[in-house]
Design a protein around this motif. Structure first.
Motif, mmCIF file in Angstrom:
data_model
loop_
_atom_site.group_PDB
_atom_site.id
_atom_site.type_symbol
_atom_site.label_atom_id
_atom_site.label_comp_id
_atom_site.label_asym_id
_atom_site.label_seq_id
_atom_site.Cartn_x
_atom_site.Cartn_y
_atom_site.Cartn_z
ATOM 1 N N ALA A 1 -19.261 -14.913 14.517
ATOM 2 C CA ALA A 1 -20.044 -13.675 14.513
ATOM 3 C C ALA A 1 -20.716 -13.419 13.173
ATOM 4 C CB ALA A 1 -19.140 -12.492 14.872
ATOM 5 N N ARG A 2 -20.383 -14.188 12.134
ATOM 6 C CA ARG A 2 -20.979 -13.991 10.797
ATOM 7 C C ARG A 2 -22.363 -14.629 10.752
ATOM 8 N NH1 ARG A 2 -17.885 -16.990 6.804
ATOM 9 N NH2 ARG A 2 -18.772 -15.640 5.193
ATOM 10 N N LYS A 3 -23.362 -13.827 10.407
ATOM 11 C CA LYS A 3 -24.731 -14.303 10.280
ATOM 12 C C LYS A 3 -25.121 -14.310 8.807
ATOM 13 C CE LYS A 3 -25.195 -14.295 14.792
ATOM 14 N NZ LYS A 3 -25.309 -15.548 15.576
ATOM 15 N N ARG A 4 -25.691 -15.399 8.346
ATOM 16 C CA ARG A 4 -26.141 -15.508 6.972
ATOM 17 C C ARG A 4 -27.454 -16.283 6.937
ATOM 18 N NH1 ARG A 4 -22.515 -12.488 7.107
ATOM 19 N NH2 ARG A 4 -20.662 -12.344 5.778
ATOM 20 N N TRP A 5 -28.177 -16.147 5.810
ATOM 21 C CA TRP A 5 -29.377 -16.940 5.567
ATOM 22 C C TRP A 5 -29.193 -17.712 4.265
ATOM 23 C CZ3 TRP A 5 -32.780 -11.945 5.665
ATOM 24 C CH2 TRP A 5 -32.740 -11.372 6.951
ATOM 25 N N LEU A 6 -29.549 -18.982 4.280
ATOM 26 C CA LEU A 6 -29.613 -19.778 3.058
ATOM 27 C C LEU A 6 -31.077 -19.941 2.699
ATOM 28 C CD1 LEU A 6 -28.210 -21.589 0.902
ATOM 29 C CD2 LEU A 6 -28.644 -23.512 2.455
ATOM 30 N N ILE A 7 -31.436 -19.615 1.461
ATOM 31 C CA ILE A 7 -32.820 -19.669 1.005
ATOM 32 C C ILE A 7 -32.884 -20.578 -0.207
ATOM 33 C CG2 ILE A 7 -34.765 -18.330 0.116
ATOM 34 C CD1 ILE A 7 -32.562 -16.048 1.586
ATOM 35 N N GLY A 8 -33.727 -21.611 -0.137
ATOM 36 C CA GLY A 8 -33.825 -22.524 -1.268
ATOM 37 C C GLY A 8 -34.939 -23.529 -1.085
ATOM 38 N N SER A 9 -35.180 -24.313 -2.126
ATOM 39 C CA SER A 9 -36.196 -25.363 -2.086
ATOM 40 C C SER A 9 -35.846 -26.424 -3.105
ATOM 41 C CB SER A 9 -37.588 -24.787 -2.394
ATOM 42 O OG SER A 9 -37.672 -24.391 -3.747
ATOM 43 N N ARG A 10 -36.459 -27.581 -2.958
ATOM 44 C CA ARG A 10 -36.234 -28.644 -3.934
ATOM 45 C C ARG A 10 -36.811 -28.293 -5.293
ATOM 46 N NH1 ARG A 10 -37.347 -34.462 -0.925
ATOM 47 N NH2 ARG A 10 -35.477 -34.459 0.396
ATOM 48 N N GLU A 11 -37.866 -27.479 -5.294
ATOM 49 C CA GLU A 11 -38.547 -27.166 -6.546
ATOM 50 C C GLU A 11 -37.827 -26.103 -7.372
ATOM 51 O OE1 GLU A 11 -41.346 -28.892 -3.648
ATOM 52 O OE2 GLU A 11 -39.993 -27.153 -3.568
ATOM 53 N N ARG A 12 -36.995 -25.274 -6.739
ATOM 54 C CA ARG A 12 -36.346 -24.175 -7.447
ATOM 55 C C ARG A 12 -34.843 -24.429 -7.560
ATOM 56 N NH1 ARG A 12 -39.982 -20.054 -8.029
ATOM 57 N NH2 ARG A 12 -41.639 -19.871 -6.472
ATOM 58 N N GLU A 13 -34.287 -24.045 -8.701
ATOM 59 C CA GLU A 13 -32.857 -24.184 -8.914
ATOM 60 C C GLU A 13 -32.073 -23.007 -8.347
ATOM 61 O OE1 GLU A 13 -31.102 -26.698 -10.107
ATOM 62 O OE2 GLU A 13 -32.947 -27.875 -10.324
ATOM 63 N N ASP A 14 -32.740 -21.853 -8.177
ATOM 64 C CA ASP A 14 -32.033 -20.661 -7.709
ATOM 65 C C ASP A 14 -32.073 -20.590 -6.177
ATOM 66 O OD1 ASP A 14 -34.765 -20.322 -7.885
ATOM 67 O OD2 ASP A 14 -34.665 -18.180 -8.331
ATOM 68 N N TRP A 15 -30.940 -20.918 -5.566
ATOM 69 C CA TRP A 15 -30.768 -20.795 -4.129
ATOM 70 C C TRP A 15 -29.980 -19.516 -3.847
ATOM 71 C CZ3 TRP A 15 -29.398 -26.101 -1.469
ATOM 72 C CH2 TRP A 15 -30.418 -27.021 -1.748
ATOM 73 N N PHE A 16 -30.238 -18.909 -2.678
ATOM 74 C CA PHE A 16 -29.566 -17.671 -2.320
ATOM 75 C C PHE A 16 -28.853 -17.826 -0.985
ATOM 76 C CE2 PHE A 16 -33.743 -15.927 -4.186
ATOM 77 C CZ PHE A 16 -33.310 -16.103 -5.480
ATOM 78 N N ALA A 17 -27.717 -17.162 -0.859
ATOM 79 C CA ALA A 17 -27.041 -16.992 0.434
ATOM 80 C C ALA A 17 -26.893 -15.489 0.636
ATOM 81 C CB ALA A 17 -25.684 -17.678 0.445
ATOM 82 N N VAL A 18 -27.483 -14.968 1.716
ATOM 83 C CA VAL A 18 -27.532 -13.519 1.900
ATOM 84 C C VAL A 18 -27.092 -13.141 3.305
ATOM 85 C CG1 VAL A 18 -29.403 -13.294 0.221
ATOM 86 C CG2 VAL A 18 -29.954 -13.491 2.648
ATOM 87 N N GLU A 19 -26.624 -11.896 3.418
ATOM 88 C CA GLU A 19 -26.239 -11.313 4.701
ATOM 89 C C GLU A 19 -27.342 -10.368 5.158
ATOM 90 O OE1 GLU A 19 -22.573 -8.674 6.645
ATOM 91 O OE2 GLU A 19 -22.797 -8.850 4.461
ATOM 92 N N PRO A 20 -27.797 -10.477 6.411
ATOM 93 C CA PRO A 20 -28.858 -9.573 6.885
ATOM 94 C C PRO A 20 -28.436 -8.109 6.821
ATOM 95 C CG PRO A 20 -28.473 -11.383 8.436
ATOM 96 C CD PRO A 20 -27.368 -11.440 7.438
ATOM 97 N N ILE A 21 -29.376 -7.245 6.418
ATOM 98 C CA ILE A 21 -29.202 -5.795 6.453
ATOM 99 C C ILE A 21 -30.158 -5.252 7.509
ATOM 100 C CG2 ILE A 21 -29.390 -3.639 5.161
ATOM 101 C CD1 ILE A 21 -28.772 -5.152 2.635
ATOM 102 N N LEU A 22 -29.620 -4.650 8.533
ATOM 103 C CA LEU A 22 -30.436 -4.253 9.679
ATOM 104 C C LEU A 22 -30.918 -2.805 9.607
ATOM 105 C CD1 LEU A 22 -28.336 -5.957 12.498
ATOM 106 C CD2 LEU A 22 -30.288 -6.887 11.236
ATOM 107 N N ASP A 23 -30.227 -1.945 8.884
ATOM 108 C CA ASP A 23 -30.541 -0.519 8.901
ATOM 109 C C ASP A 23 -31.067 -0.042 7.547
ATOM 110 O OD1 ASP A 23 -28.193 -0.933 7.587
ATOM 111 O OD2 ASP A 23 -27.092 0.733 8.499
#
Length: 250
Positions: free
Chosen positions: A142-164
């Motif tokens: 039931a846990r939903k997350r997004w991983l955001i990143g690229s080969r060009e950037r060193e800063d990757w993010f893992a975030v939890e959706p905020i719906l409200d």
């Protein structure tokens, strides 16, 4: 109706996939042979080394769900090709640029908010100039997350959706995303990107999106996407790239 050999082959593929996921998780938890991938109602134990089918109820539940997915894929005529082809891929060669729906993302972090083993459900590829940023929409039960990143950037993010969050239109320079938290994020970076999307991503239809990165301290990040007047938001942490690894789902 499929022949018995076809169904047995599908079950073999499913079993091999989940054994790979569990083996990767065990490398982290070496020495504790009772812990396993959290899935369903309880912990999933590794199958016995004898090769015989496990009697563990959680193991049977996972195998049944995987078999259902494979059966539905076969009946649709798409098969494994729906995930992007049946060419073999090794985990050592898999990077964020090569992710497909059904692949597994393993995040090793000191924060339980983002740590876990996640299955990719959808992928956004956001191209801005010569940089392509991947947004992997993933789930661990039931846990939903997004991983955001690229080969060009060193800063990757893992975030939890905020719906409200209540935002619409152009986001402000400072955001307090949660009413029960005094944390305020300041705009750090924004851009405009073209979009290519596959799988179940939960975004509006569109070929362009505005992206916004907000920060509050060294690790706390807020990720925003503006699709016309609609804003999509996720809150989480900046990650070191070595904290993320991938396993192919096909």
């Amino acid at each position: 109706m499929f022949a018995v050999p076809s169904l047995l082959a599908a079950m073999t593929i499913a079993g091999a996939f989940w054994v790979g996921v569990l083996a990767a998780r065990r490398l982290r938890d070496w020495g504790d042979n009772t812990r396993a991938l959290e899935q369903g109602d309880g912990p999933l134990a590794l199958a016995a080394a004898s090769g015989a089918p496990s009697d563990n109820a959680s193991v049977k539940k996972v195998r049944a769900r995987v078999a259902e997915r494979l059966q539905a894929s076969l009946e649709s005529g798409a098969g494994i090709a729906a995930a992007g082809g049946n060419a073999p891929r090794g985990a050592e060669d898999l990077d964020i640029d090569g992710l497909r729906v059904g692949d597994v993302i393993l995040i090793e972090a000191s924060d339980k908010l983002v740590e876990g083993d996640f299955v990719v459900e959808g992928i956004l590829r956001l191209r801005e100039g010569g940089t392509t940023t991947v947004v992997a929409i993933m789930a661990d039960g039931a846990r939903k997350r997004w991983l955001i990143g690229s080969r060009e950037r060193e800063d990757w993010f893992a975030v939890e959706p905020i719906l409200d969050h209540g935002l619409a239109g152009e986001p402000p320079r400072n955001i307090q995303p949660r009413r029960d938290s005094a944390r305020v994020y300041a705009l750090s970076r924004r851009g405009q990107a073209s979009v290519a999307a596959v799988g179940s991503h939960g975004r509006p239809q569109g070929s362009r999106v505005g992206t916004y990165v907000y920060r509050a301290g060294a690790r706390d990040v807020l990720w925003l996407e503006r699709w016309g007047g609609e804003v999509v938001m996720g809150e989480g942490l900046a990650l070191a790239r070595h904290a993320v690894s991938f396993l192919p789902g096909s």
